[in-house]
Design an enzyme around this catalytic site. Structure first.
Site, mmCIF file in Angstrom:
data_model
loop_
_atom_site.group_PDB
_atom_site.id
_atom_site.type_symbol
_atom_site.label_atom_id
_atom_site.label_comp_id
_atom_site.label_asym_id
_atom_site.label_seq_id
_atom_site.Cartn_x
_atom_site.Cartn_y
_atom_site.Cartn_z
ATOM 1 N N CYS B 436 0.918 -1.296 0.010
ATOM 2 C CA CYS B 436 -0.037 0.065 0.033
ATOM 3 C C CYS B 436 0.805 1.323 0.003
ATOM 4 O O CYS B 436 0.834 1.929 -0.962
ATOM 5 C CB CYS B 436 -1.057 0.149 1.286
ATOM 6 N N GLU B 438 4.263 1.125 1.943
ATOM 7 C CA GLU B 438 5.358 0.786 2.819
ATOM 8 C C GLU B 438 6.533 1.218 2.368
ATOM 9 O O GLU B 438 6.947 0.770 1.166
ATOM 10 C CB GLU B 438 5.223 -0.527 3.123
#
Lengths: 300, 792
Positions: B436, B438
């Protein structure tokens, strides 16, 4: 301490000057335009308005009112305006914001705090703060204070004005104003008086003097179908402007999005049923004005 | 209706195949894995066992070359056919039935698969899978928290992964890696190094895997030649021969051109996701920079045109979309309820020397993203202050189409986050974001997410003096009766103690789970491509990477901020409510006290409005969470860090929490990412950005901010400029990531009522996009609600 009466502060405002802006709306206007889409900005007084649809009939406002000015009447709250001292206790207590105060007294410090919040966006986008209304010039002393502060802090300023104020006030503020958004509506003074409540004499006089000492003025022309969108008015305005040192004209299409606000403040809307000008019409007007050598933009 | 958007017929066909193939379970991998374990388990070391199993898979799995495709290779026997990983999670027959029957994120399971599964797979793996080992190793305290929804556990059905490729696989072949492996083997000091044996076994395992991937590629070459023999269409025959040539070359040897670079990566991708069901699949990372040297050379030599390159990229795109995330069940499905497997292509950013990294391939990739509009791969732009505005504007043109890609990251902040964590400046510059949001040092870091952490549930338990009101069980500390609280600070103190208590339980579990994986489930193939596993002779899952980071992801910062703000404001400051009255309202889910709920909703300083009264509380909660986690040591010699993202977990976490003091009703979703509570931001995007930026993003490994715009706001050149300015402003304030939904609530409501008419409606969820139809009703409602309150 001087305080301004403000009815709204709109952040991420994209249509009142360049870049991302914060628009500070002063409350109170000497004009009474039929098409005004911020009718709650007309009165200089703070007001309380009531939205029946939000009321959950908890009665907390009635309980809290120190002057016993509120009561239930047929499922809605009514306020005895003579009795009410506008202490705003009911507005604070109302759990659903069905009672809302319009207008807030704000000092220069309060205003600067709000204005400075979006500084990073102004800097990235070439934006700044716009003072609008109502008529900001009607509260010229505090307007001047805030404008001066902005100047000091390097924040770009715009004043969106109807032009209806004293020249003294203009003279004072123009040195600390980066940009004027100056409204011209109708050249025919009688018609001007009919639709706005005042003649255009003061407005035009001020503009003529302002162009001599300020070189960043954008003329804003609201296009109200059947009232000022006729060729005659447009051409007359252009002819008039050609004598002045202005280069930019923004034409703003009429819209009726303010109509619900009239209900809220219990006022009649005088242009019921009037439709916005078509895109085509706006384009035609744009071309007409362009022919006079102006830079023209539809919308702010 | 398929819109052209510039795709050619080949790509259109492949895309259609990818979108219409029915996701189903393939039993092939499970059978091959079982065969390998039957043959080798107990006879060889565990790393070698894993390597031999990998080799068995590569040598025997069905080879698939789809009609018309240029980039070849599937994880299953055909597109959307998805393997299971019984060594990690041995599904029950009931699990299979649920997968088959469920309305959303289903996988069809044939009777034959069920039969093989029950006769061959379950008898071998039941009780032996990692899931069994893991659950059996957890304390009852951990189990209670897991069931209560305090946290989730990522390794319960899937293996750690969460890593991304760097440029070395575009510069070296597995032949070269084998040389490195041999050198490392030769340098082991059997006289003095107590780990010598483990290292040798691990390196032997890597060597087996390096050979196995080459075999796998060559089998595709052979299959292509076989197809070419019977191919009547001459153009296709030549293509198949070309495919064969490429497959005989890569990834055994380094790629020489654009085509080989893409195909070589794809085989490695398949290797990683076949070896284990790694979270976030695998990811080519900075694809524009990896491909640019090939592109530049070939364009100059005239051996490749821009259109050829685009076609190859689009064929490559389809391959990602053909591989749905492996089937999940239970809580793991609830926290990540999507087919998306989170490969996330990075575009832009900076080069290793810190200069502007945007090149011609960056713009080409944006074109591909726009034309393909597929769920997978996800895509993002990495925006550095050094990148031109033109680059953001190009991306903004796609963003305003409304389907949520690409998302936007602050490359400068990402770099600072990495440097703060101790990476070298070069490794940081070659890093980026994956999954997402990171942050990771690509090719050199294991940045493993271990589970979502329910910040709001901790507050609920604090308010109930350690008891979970849903079950009546005492799972927290006795931090005192809230009726007796004398100040807001006392409440914060109690919350802090509870949070530390639950973080300790989570980390206690994590430490065991990390060891279980290090010992039982090495991934020697993945280890080849992540530095410095070869050099150290240590597996990726055992700390072999140069950098090892373990994350716990905080969820619900918006909801908890508003909930605490409401208590502070109404109970302690204005004294309009007592704690007792408030708790009574919560327990009854505001039945009979709608006025209190309205008060909490409307008259509370709320996060997202640039109001310090609320935002300072957000900062305080963030700091408490940060202090409890950041800097703690892990079992892989790594360090704990936090990040702030939810995937779909804010819906699950909301479902286990009663009414909250921000006026939220029982069971409804929490706020997502670091976005404000749905609909509570009332002052527009600049205020949201200001609030969100008060969090110290640089102390995280990623935050997720969702913004919505009504269609129209971003129209024209001015709209693109405004979006660019907003993004640049947020990034000047060190914001990590921002993504946009450009759609109105009305359309979404219509889509909810008539799903068949809105099959192709894609929306941004949280860190990824998904078909609106694929989302469960709660999540659909949550997205409608967050879209509803538009400004302007």
């Amino acid at each position: 301490m001087k305080k301004a009466t403000i009815f709204n502060i709109q952040r991420f405002s994209l249509h009142d000057g360049p870049g991302i802006r914060t628009t500070v709306f002063f409350k109170g206007c000497p004009l009474d335009c039929w098409w005004c889409h911020n009718p709650e900005s007309k009165s200089f007084k703070e007001e309380l308005v009531f939205s029946a649809s939000k009321c959950i009939h908890c009665g907390e406002c009635i309980e809290t009112c120190k002057t016993q000015s509120l009561s239930f009447y047929k499922d809605t709250i009514v306020r005895n305006e003579d009795n009410c001292n506008l202490c705003r206790g009911c507005d604070v207590i109302c759990p659903t914001s069905a009672i809302e105060a319009i207008g807030k007294k704000m000092s220069t410090i309060d205003l600067m705090k709000e204005i400075e919040k979006d500084r990073v966006f102004y800097e990235e986008s070439g934006g700044g703060v716009t003072f609008s209304g109502g008529e900001p010039l009607s509260q010229a002393d505090i307007l001047y204070e805030v404008l001066s502060q902005c100047k000091l802090k390097g924040i770009h300023t715009a004043v969106d004005t109807s032009g209806y104020g004293t020249w003294n006030d203009f003279e004072k503020i123009h040195k600390v104003t980066d940009l004027f958004l100056y409204d011209i509506k109708l050249m025919d003074s009688k018609a001007h008086e009919k639709y706005t409540g005042v003649t255009n004499i003061i407005i035009l006089n001020n503009l003529e003097r302002l162009v001599k000492c300020h070189d960043n003025i954008i003329i804003r022309l609201p296009i109200i179908p059947s009232i000022n969108d006729d060729d005659e008015n447009i051409i007359e305005i252009c002819n008039y402007l050609s004598k002045l040192r202005v280069r930019q004209v923004h034409i703003l299409p009429y819209h009726d999005t303010g109509i619900d606000k009239y209900t809220k403040i219990n006022e009649d809307y005088r242009l019921k049923g009037l439709k916005s000008p078509t895109e085509e019409k706006m384009f035609k007007i744009k071309e007409k004005i362009k022919a006079f050598g102006y830079e023209v933009k539809i919308g702010g | 209706m398929t819109v052209d958007r510039g795709m050619n017929d080949r790509v259109k066909k492949l895309r259609l195949q990818s979108e219409t193939a029915i996701p189903m379970i393939s039993i092939e991998r499970a059978v091959l894995m079982t065969e390998a374990y039957e043959k080798y388990e107990g006879r060889v070391s565990i790393p070698v066992l894993r390597a031999l199993a990998f080799k068995h898979l590569m040598a025997n799995k069905t080879i698939c070359i789809n009609e018309g495709e240029l980039i070849v290779g599937e994880r299953g026997p055909a597109p959307q056919e998805t393997p299971t990983y019984p060594e990690l999670c041995c599904h029950t027959l009931e699990d299979l039935q649920i997968m088959n029957d469920r309305e959303k994120i289903f996988f069809k399971v044939s009777d034959e698969v069920k039969k093989i599964h029950s006769e061959r797979i379950i008898p071998y793996w039941q009780g032996k899978s990692m899931r069994d080992k893991l659950i059996n190793s957890m304390t009852s305290q951990w189990q209670d928290c897991y069931e209560a929804g305090i946290f989730t556990e990522f390794m319960e059905q899937r293996a750690p992964g969460h890593t991304v490729a760097d440029d070395k696989i575009f510069k070296k072949g597995f032949k070269d890696f084998k040389k490195d492996i041999k050198e490392s083997l030769a340098s082991i000091d059997f006289y003095n190094d107590p780990q010598a044996y483990e290292k040798a076994e691990e390196l032997k395992a890597m060597e087996i895997c390096a050979d196995a991937i080459a075999v796998f590629a060559r089998r595709h070459g052979e299959k292509a030649l076989e197809l070419a023999k019977t191919e009547k269409n001459q153009v296709r025959r030549l293509e198949l021969e070309k495919i064969a040539e490429v497959c005989f070359r890569v990834p055994e040897n380094s790629p020489r051109n654009f085509w080989e670079a893409l195909q070589g990566y794809w085989f490695i991708h398949l290797g990683v996701i076949t070896e284990l069901n790694t979270w976030d699949a695998f990811d080519p990372g900075r694809l524009d920079q990896h491909l640019y040297p090939f592109y530049k050379n070939e364009i100059a030599e005239g051996t490749l045109s821009k259109d050829n390159a685009k076609e190859l990229l689009e064929c490559f795109w389809v391959k990602f979309n053909n591989q749905p995330a492996p089937p999940k069940v239970g809580i793991t499905l609830q926290e990540s309820g999507t087919y998306t497997d989170f490969a996330n292509i990075n575009i832009g950013g900076m080069k290793v020397d810190g200069s502007d990294g945007v090149n011609d391939v960056s713009y080409l990739l944006l074109e591909v993203v726009n034309e393909m509009r597929l769920l997978q791969p996800s895509s993002n732009i990495q925006v550095s202050k050094k990148n031109p505005d033109q680059f953001i504007k190009k991306a903004a043109e796609i963003i305003r189409e409304g389907w949520g890609q690409p998302s936007i990251f602050n490359a400068d902040a990402v770099m600072e986050e990495l440097i703060r964590q101790g990476k070298s400046i070069e490794d940081a510059r070659c890093g980026g974001t994956s999954g997402c949001v990171e942050t990771g040092a690509f090719g050199k870091e294991a940045f493993i997410l271990t589970g979502y952490f329910n910040l709001v549930k901790i507050l609920e338990i604090t308010l109930n003096n350690g008891i979970d009101p849903r079950t009546g069980k005492r799972i927290g500390l006795q931090t005192g009766n809230v009726d007796e609280l004398k100040s807001f600070n006392e409440l914060m103190g109690a919350f802090k103690r509870q949070l530390k208590h639950f973080i300790d339980i989570k980390i206690y579990g994590n430490n065991i789970i990390e060891k279980l994986y290090a010992i039982n489930m090495p991934s020697p193939f993945l280890s080849i491509v992540i530095d410095d596993c070869i050099k150290k002779g240590v597996d990726y899952n055992a700390g072999g990477a140069r950098y090892n980071t373990t994350y716990i992801q905080g969820v619900g910062i918006g909801t908890i901020t508003d909930s605490l703000s409401a208590i502070k404001h109404h109970v302690f400051e204005n004294k309009r409510l007592t704690m007792g009255k408030l708790m009574d309202s919560l327990n009854k889910d505001f039945q009979e006290t709608e006025n209190i709920r309205q008060l909490l909703l409307n008259k509370t300083p709320r996060y997202g409005n640039d109001d310090d009264a609320a935002d300072n509380i957000m900062v305080e909660v963030f700091n408490i969470f940060y202090e409890a986690v950041n800097g703690r040591k892990t079992m892989r010699n790594g360090t704990y860090r936090i990040n702030m993202l939810p995937t779909t977990c804010h819906v699950y976490f909301g479902s286990v929490i009663g009414a909250t003091t921000d006026g939220r009703r029982a069971g409804t979703p929490l706020s997502e990412g670091i976005s404000p509570v749905q609909g509570s931001d009332r002052l527009g995007p600049t205020a949201v950005i200001k609030s969100a930026a008060k969090m110290d993003h640089l102390k995280t490994g990623g935050t997720l901010l969702n913004q919505k715009f009504a269609p129209g706001v971003l129209d024209g050149e001015t709209g693109l400029e405004k979006l660019t300015h907003l993004v640049r402003s947020y990034f000047r304030l060190d914001g990590h990531h921002i993504q946009f939904n450009v759609i109105d609530a009305k359309t979404l409501r219509k889509a909810q009522k008539n799903p068949e008419k809105y099959r192709d409606l894609i929306v941004r969820v949280a860190g990824y996009s998904d078909y609106f139809n694929n989302l469960n009703k709660n999540l659909q409602n949550e997205i409608i609600e967050r879209t509803e309150h538009k400004q302007l």
